[in-house]
Design a protein around this motif. Sequence first.
Motif, PDB file in Angstrom:
ATOM      1  N   TYR A   1      -7.726   1.902  -2.511  1.00 51.94           N
ATOM      2  CA  TYR A   1      -7.617   2.298  -1.113  1.00 51.94           C
ATOM      3  C   TYR A   1      -6.574   3.394  -0.951  1.00 51.94           C
ATOM      4  CZ  TYR A   1      -9.902  -2.204  -0.892  1.00 51.94           C
ATOM      5  OH  TYR A   1     -10.758  -3.254  -1.104  1.00 51.94           O
ATOM      6  N   ASP A   2      -6.976   4.451  -0.260  1.00 53.64           N
ATOM      7  CA  ASP A   2      -6.078   5.572   0.018  1.00 53.64           C
ATOM      8  C   ASP A   2      -5.987   5.754   1.527  1.00 53.64           C
ATOM      9  OD1 ASP A   2      -5.487   6.405  -2.684  1.00 53.64           O
ATOM     10  OD2 ASP A   2      -7.529   7.195  -2.778  1.00 53.64           O
ATOM     11  N   PHE A   3      -4.763   5.909   2.008  1.00 56.00           N
ATOM     12  CA  PHE A   3      -4.505   6.148   3.424  1.00 56.00           C
ATOM     13  C   PHE A   3      -4.168   7.624   3.602  1.00 56.00           C
ATOM     14  CE2 PHE A   3      -3.808   1.684   2.903  1.00 56.00           C
ATOM     15  CZ  PHE A   3      -4.115   1.102   4.108  1.00 56.00           C
ATOM     16  N   ASN A   4      -4.870   8.273   4.515  1.00 60.44           N
ATOM     17  CA  ASN A   4      -4.596   9.667   4.844  1.00 60.44           C
ATOM     18  C   ASN A   4      -4.151   9.742   6.291  1.00 60.44           C
ATOM     19  OD1 ASN A   4      -5.458  10.609   2.285  1.00 60.44           O
ATOM     20  ND2 ASN A   4      -7.576  10.538   2.976  1.00 60.44           N
ATOM     21  N   GLN A   5      -2.963  10.272   6.509  1.00 64.46           N
ATOM     22  CA  GLN A   5      -2.433  10.359   7.863  1.00 64.46           C
ATOM     23  C   GLN A   5      -3.277  11.312   8.709  1.00 64.46           C
ATOM     24  OE1 GLN A   5       1.741  11.200   7.942  1.00 64.46           O
ATOM     25  NE2 GLN A   5       1.966  10.368   9.981  1.00 64.46           N
TER      26      GLN A   5
ATOM     27  N   TYR B   1      -4.054   6.414  10.515  1.00 61.30           N
ATOM     28  CA  TYR B   1      -4.538   6.751   9.178  1.00 61.30           C
ATOM     29  C   TYR B   1      -6.056   6.687   9.110  1.00 61.30           C
ATOM     30  CZ  TYR B   1       0.295   5.915   7.874  1.00 61.30           C
ATOM     31  OH  TYR B   1       1.659   5.963   7.808  1.00 61.30           O
ATOM     32  N   ASP B   2      -6.618   7.497   8.234  1.00 69.90           N
ATOM     33  CA  ASP B   2      -7.999   7.352   7.809  1.00 69.90           C
ATOM     34  C   ASP B   2      -7.949   6.553   6.505  1.00 69.90           C
ATOM     35  OD1 ASP B   2      -8.960   8.929   9.882  1.00 69.90           O
ATOM     36  OD2 ASP B   2      -8.960  10.765   8.675  1.00 69.90           O
ATOM     37  N   LEU B   3      -8.913   5.663   6.320  1.00 66.52           N
ATOM     38  CA  LEU B   3      -8.980   4.880   5.087  1.00 66.52           C
ATOM     39  C   LEU B   3     -10.105   5.412   4.218  1.00 66.52           C
ATOM     40  CD1 LEU B   3      -8.020   2.432   3.399  1.00 66.52           C
ATOM     41  CD2 LEU B   3      -9.791   1.091   4.581  1.00 66.52           C
TER      42      LEU B   3
ATOM     43  N   THR C   1       0.872  -1.169   0.000  1.00 62.74           N
ATOM     44  CA  THR C   1       0.000   0.000   0.000  1.00 62.74           C
ATOM     45  C   THR C   1       0.912   1.222   0.000  1.00 62.74           C
ATOM     46  OG1 THR C   1      -0.100   0.329   2.399  1.00 62.74           O
ATOM     47  CG2 THR C   1      -1.684  -1.244   1.450  1.00 62.74           C
TER      48      THR C   1
ATOM     49  N   PHE D   1      -4.149  -0.061  10.383  1.00 62.44           N
ATOM     50  CA  PHE D   1      -4.749   1.220  10.036  1.00 62.44           C
ATOM     51  C   PHE D   1      -4.403   2.349  11.005  1.00 62.44           C
ATOM     52  CE2 PHE D   1      -7.475  -2.130   8.317  1.00 62.44           C
ATOM     53  CZ  PHE D   1      -7.541  -1.754   6.990  1.00 62.44           C
TER      54      PHE D   1
END
Length: 97
Positions: free
Chosen positions: A92-96, A77-79, A35, A74
């Motif tokens: 799928y994008d991970f946002n810190q 992070y926000d998914l 990812t 996770f």
Amino acid sequence: MKLTITPEAQEWFKRELELVEGQGIKFYGKVYGKTQVHDGFSVGMAVDSPESPLVKTMIDDQLFYIEEADEWFFKGYDLVVDYDSELDEPKYDFNQV
């Protein structure tokens, strides 16, 4: 941690997966793949019944969730689950946070 499902992704799930009452779509960390934030792991998804959800989102009576057991994957992070129209599958994008 937040779990966001875009309208396009939600339509894909509605079209591709059949759920019975009490089931939802679970996201989890699985071995193999990559990812944007993990080497050697990718996001898995399955139709399952929640046991101890860490986070959950309901959209049009469709449950999306992450179990407490997968917090390690996770954490921090926000998914965001989106739809890739070229591959006709979720992305799928991970946002810190």
